[in-house]
Design a protein around this motif. Structure first.
Motif, PDB file in Angstrom:
ATOM      1  N   MET A   1      12.520  34.785 -11.843  1.00 46.66           N
ATOM      2  CA  MET A   1      11.218  34.840 -12.532  1.00 46.66           C
ATOM      3  C   MET A   1      10.279  33.742 -12.041  1.00 46.66           C
ATOM      4  O   MET A   1       9.078  33.856 -12.100  1.00 46.66           O
ATOM      5  N   THR A   2      10.901  32.657 -11.588  1.00 47.77           N
ATOM      6  CA  THR A   2      10.075  31.497 -11.270  1.00 47.77           C
ATOM      7  C   THR A   2       9.436  31.592  -9.880  1.00 47.77           C
ATOM      8  O   THR A   2       8.691  30.692  -9.484  1.00 47.77           O
ATOM      9  N   GLY A   3       9.726  32.709  -9.169  1.00 49.11           N
ATOM     10  CA  GLY A   3       9.198  32.880  -7.816  1.00 49.11           C
ATOM     11  C   GLY A   3       7.691  32.783  -7.739  1.00 49.11           C
ATOM     12  O   GLY A   3       7.132  32.318  -6.753  1.00 49.11           O
ATOM     13  N   LYS A   4       7.014  33.253  -8.826  1.00 50.01           N
ATOM     14  CA  LYS A   4       5.551  33.337  -8.784  1.00 50.01           C
ATOM     15  C   LYS A   4       4.887  32.148  -9.510  1.00 50.01           C
ATOM     16  O   LYS A   4       3.727  32.210  -9.888  1.00 50.01           O
ATOM     17  N   CYS A   5       5.688  31.081  -9.730  1.00 54.95           N
ATOM     18  CA  CYS A   5       5.218  30.042 -10.665  1.00 54.95           C
ATOM     19  C   CYS A   5       4.476  28.873 -10.020  1.00 54.95           C
ATOM     20  O   CYS A   5       4.597  28.610  -8.840  1.00 54.95           O
ATOM     21  N   VAL A   6       3.756  28.159 -10.894  1.00 49.28           N
ATOM     22  CA  VAL A   6       3.177  26.869 -10.535  1.00 49.28           C
ATOM     23  C   VAL A   6       4.150  25.829 -11.073  1.00 49.28           C
ATOM     24  O   VAL A   6       4.541  25.897 -12.243  1.00 49.28           O
ATOM     25  N   TRP A   7       4.572  24.874 -10.241  1.00 45.82           N
ATOM     26  CA  TRP A   7       5.562  23.889 -10.694  1.00 45.82           C
ATOM     27  C   TRP A   7       4.885  22.564 -11.004  1.00 45.82           C
ATOM     28  O   TRP A   7       3.981  22.143 -10.286  1.00 45.82           O
ATOM     29  N   PHE A   8       5.362  21.946 -12.087  1.00 42.85           N
ATOM     30  CA  PHE A   8       4.862  20.599 -12.417  1.00 42.85           C
ATOM     31  C   PHE A   8       6.013  19.803 -13.016  1.00 42.85           C
ATOM     32  O   PHE A   8       6.613  20.225 -14.018  1.00 42.85           O
ATOM     33  N   GLU A   9       6.342  18.701 -12.385  1.00 38.60           N
ATOM     34  CA  GLU A   9       7.448  17.839 -12.813  1.00 38.60           C
ATOM     35  C   GLU A   9       8.718  18.639 -13.115  1.00 38.60           C
ATOM     36  O   GLU A   9       9.364  18.450 -14.155  1.00 38.60           O
ATOM     37  N   GLY A  10       9.025  19.564 -12.231  1.00 38.35           N
ATOM     38  CA  GLY A  10      10.271  20.322 -12.338  1.00 38.35           C
ATOM     39  C   GLY A  10      10.238  21.481 -13.314  1.00 38.35           C
ATOM     40  O   GLY A  10      11.242  22.150 -13.517  1.00 38.35           O
ATOM     41  N   ILE A  11       9.075  21.721 -13.949  1.00 34.06           N
ATOM     42  CA  ILE A  11       8.984  22.819 -14.923  1.00 34.06           C
ATOM     43  C   ILE A  11       8.101  23.928 -14.328  1.00 34.06           C
ATOM     44  O   ILE A  11       7.000  23.664 -13.856  1.00 34.06           O
ATOM     45  N   PRO A  12       8.583  25.175 -14.383  1.00 29.36           N
ATOM     46  CA  PRO A  12       7.778  26.287 -13.868  1.00 29.36           C
ATOM     47  C   PRO A  12       6.778  26.817 -14.899  1.00 29.36           C
ATOM     48  O   PRO A  12       7.155  27.100 -16.033  1.00 29.36           O
ATOM     49  N   PHE A  13       5.536  26.944 -14.500  1.00 27.87           N
ATOM     50  CA  PHE A  13       4.488  27.501 -15.373  1.00 27.87           C
ATOM     51  C   PHE A  13       4.021  28.833 -14.793  1.00 27.87           C
ATOM     52  O   PHE A  13       4.018  29.008 -13.577  1.00 27.87           O
ATOM     53  N   PRO A  14       3.593  29.769 -15.668  1.00 28.01           N
ATOM     54  CA  PRO A  14       3.125  31.059 -15.160  1.00 28.01           C
ATOM     55  C   PRO A  14       1.935  30.876 -14.211  1.00 28.01           C
ATOM     56  O   PRO A  14       1.151  29.929 -14.376  1.00 28.01           O
ATOM     57  N   THR A  96      -2.731  23.809 -29.661  1.00 30.50           N
ATOM     58  CA  THR A  96      -1.526  24.594 -29.421  1.00 30.50           C
ATOM     59  C   THR A  96      -0.913  24.223 -28.085  1.00 30.50           C
ATOM     60  O   THR A  96      -1.656  23.927 -27.135  1.00 30.50           O
ATOM     61  N   SER A  97       0.420  24.279 -27.987  1.00 34.79           N
ATOM     62  CA  SER A  97       1.037  23.960 -26.697  1.00 34.79           C
ATOM     63  C   SER A  97       2.478  24.464 -26.612  1.00 34.79           C
ATOM     64  O   SER A  97       3.195  24.508 -27.607  1.00 34.79           O
ATOM     65  N   HIS A  98       2.844  24.840 -25.386  1.00 34.77           N
ATOM     66  CA  HIS A  98       4.261  25.134 -25.094  1.00 34.77           C
ATOM     67  C   HIS A  98       4.869  24.012 -24.246  1.00 34.77           C
ATOM     68  O   HIS A  98       5.973  24.163 -23.727  1.00 34.77           O
ATOM     69  N   LEU A  99       4.159  22.908 -24.097  1.00 34.47           N
ATOM     70  CA  LEU A  99       4.630  21.869 -23.163  1.00 34.47           C
ATOM     71  C   LEU A  99       5.942  21.220 -23.603  1.00 34.47           C
ATOM     72  O   LEU A  99       6.210  21.085 -24.801  1.00 34.47           O
ATOM     73  N   PHE A 100       6.715  20.772 -22.654  1.00 33.73           N
ATOM     74  CA  PHE A 100       7.875  19.940 -22.927  1.00 33.73           C
ATOM     75  C   PHE A 100       7.390  18.599 -23.462  1.00 33.73           C
ATOM     76  O   PHE A 100       6.297  18.149 -23.120  1.00 33.73           O
ATOM     77  N   VAL A 101       8.255  17.925 -24.219  1.00 33.24           N
ATOM     78  CA  VAL A 101       7.873  16.647 -24.806  1.00 33.24           C
ATOM     79  C   VAL A 101       7.407  15.654 -23.730  1.00 33.24           C
ATOM     80  O   VAL A 101       6.406  14.943 -23.900  1.00 33.24           O
ATOM     81  N   GLN A 102       8.089  15.635 -22.586  1.00 34.97           N
ATOM     82  CA  GLN A 102       7.739  14.631 -21.565  1.00 34.97           C
ATOM     83  C   GLN A 102       6.426  14.952 -20.840  1.00 34.97           C
ATOM     84  O   GLN A 102       5.888  14.101 -20.151  1.00 34.97           O
ATOM     85  N   LEU A 103       5.923  16.174 -21.025  1.00 34.93           N
ATOM     86  CA  LEU A 103       4.648  16.519 -20.367  1.00 34.93           C
ATOM     87  C   LEU A 103       3.474  16.482 -21.337  1.00 34.93           C
ATOM     88  O   LEU A 103       2.327  16.670 -20.946  1.00 34.93           O
ATOM     89  N   PHE A 104       3.768  16.258 -22.611  1.00 37.40           N
ATOM     90  CA  PHE A 104       2.708  16.298 -23.624  1.00 37.40           C
ATOM     91  C   PHE A 104       1.784  15.083 -23.476  1.00 37.40           C
ATOM     92  O   PHE A 104       2.211  14.039 -22.964  1.00 37.40           O
ATOM     93  N   PRO A 105       0.504  15.212 -23.884  1.00 37.06           N
ATOM     94  CA  PRO A 105      -0.400  14.066 -23.777  1.00 37.06           C
ATOM     95  C   PRO A 105       0.227  12.789 -24.337  1.00 37.06           C
ATOM     96  O   PRO A 105       0.670  12.756 -25.484  1.00 37.06           O
ATOM     97  N   ARG A 106       0.221  11.762 -23.513  1.00 35.15           N
ATOM     98  CA  ARG A 106       0.918  10.520 -23.910  1.00 35.15           C
ATOM     99  C   ARG A 106       0.281   9.881 -25.131  1.00 35.15           C
ATOM    100  O   ARG A 106       0.946   9.187 -25.897  1.00 35.15           O
ATOM    101  N   SER A 107      -1.024  10.135 -25.299  1.00 39.21           N
ATOM    102  CA  SER A 107      -1.724   9.504 -26.422  1.00 39.21           C
ATOM    103  C   SER A 107      -1.136   9.948 -27.764  1.00 39.21           C
ATOM    104  O   SER A 107      -1.269   9.246 -28.768  1.00 39.21           O
TER     105      SER A 107
END
Ligand code: PPS
Length: 284
Positions: A1-14, A96-107
């Motif tokens: 599924m991840t073939g078509k993805c955008v990757w950021f810090e090891g996480i695949p995004f649509p 709203t967000s589906h982000l992983f905790v480590q990618l969430f806004p640091r603030s």
């Protein structure tokens, strides 16, 4: 599924409107304010139900807002086009967000903003995701449930591993500005769950206002609300048969998993989640 993805810090995004640049900016520079309300889930866990509910609580059960504004404008996605909308918005915001905790806004981690994390039986998340992604135009589509099952247990799906996502956010569970809810409790006792959300957000509803929230956040009413049922996404993002509100039940995985798949999943769940309090996972 991840073939078509955008990757950021090891996480695949649509391959939708995500970009590593935007994700980096969200993580490093987006300013969360103390009065914000943040809604977090792994995809297919009931996020839109939570968004609709929180917007209805805000409008004291009056459905005008949710019937006139697309759901992603009422509570915009910080990691998507909602970023610009949110950045310029004055006053309290729903985010709203589906982000992983480590990618969430640091603030966020220094703020008093309230966050609700909605968790759902990952077996039902898997089944819901299989049917949804089959009709999405922005991911590599699964060809069978068997194939999607394999992708999911390997964490090889958009937004990555359910287990890592849930574990990451669960580490926040003792903070007083953090509320964990489950899709299952929301389904089995919607009234009490809405009351719990009101209490957490410091909102008081009159009985008739609460009844109106419950009427308008019901599966059937949301399914008929074109601002909430994703019918606006058909064409560009979804096939004509694409459905957000598919069945809206708990335990649907039992209709799809083989005995062998159920066993593999149980074993994996034990391996990954055994050290967490099991009452967090009250589902069938
Ligand atoms: S997304 O695309 O990741 O944001 O999807 P998400 O909204 O998180 O999850 C979709 C599932 O939530 C169900 N849903 C509801 N269930 C009960 N009541 C209401 N009102 C409701 N609204 C959405 C939706 O039906 C999807 O689950 P499945 O199992 O596929 O039906």
């Amino acid at each position: 599924m991840t073939g078509k993805c955008v990757w950021f810090e090891g996480i695949p995004f649509p391959s939708l409107d995500y970009s590593p640049e935007l994700l980096r900016e969200v993580q490093e520079s987006f300013l969360i304010k103390d009065e914000d309300v943040l809604l977090l889930t792994f995809p297919k866990s009931g996020m839109n139900w939570l968004m609709e509910t929180v917007c209805l609580i805000h409008s004291k059960g009056d459905p005008k807002w949710i019937q006139s504004v697309p759901i992603w404008e009422g509570s915009p996605w910080v990691e998507l086009s909602g970023y610009n909308l949110l950045k310029d918005k004055e006053g309290p915001r729903f985010i709203t967000s589906h982000l992983f905790v480590q990618l969430f806004p640091r603030s966020f981690f220094k703020s008093k903003a309230k966050m609700i994390y909605l968790i759902r039986n990952p077996r039902d998340v898997l089944v819901s995701g299989y049917f949804f992604w089959r009709s999405a135009k922005f991911v590599k589509r699964p060809q069978s449930l068997e194939q999607y099952f394999e992708w999911f247990v390997e964490g090889n799906v958009v937004f990555g591993s359910w287990f890592d996502h849930a574990r990451g956010w669960m580490s926040m569970r003792d903070k007083e500005n953090f509320l964990i809810l489950s899709y299952e409790e929301m389904k089995w006792d919607t009234r009490s769950t809405v009351e719990k959300i009101c209490q957490f957000l410091g909102k008081k509803l009159e009985p008739e206002e609460l009844n109106s929230v419950l009427k308008n956040n019901s599966f059937q009413v949301m399914k008929e609300n074109n601002m909430s049922n994703f019918s606006l996404l058909k064409g560009q993002y979804l096939e004509e048969n694409g459905l957000l509100l598919r069945k809206g039940v708990t335990g649907d995985w039992k209709n799809y998993f083989t005995v062998a798949q159920a066993e593999i999943f149980d074993k994996l769940f034990q391996e990954k989640m055994a050290d967490l309090p099991q009452e967090l996972f009250a589902w069938e």
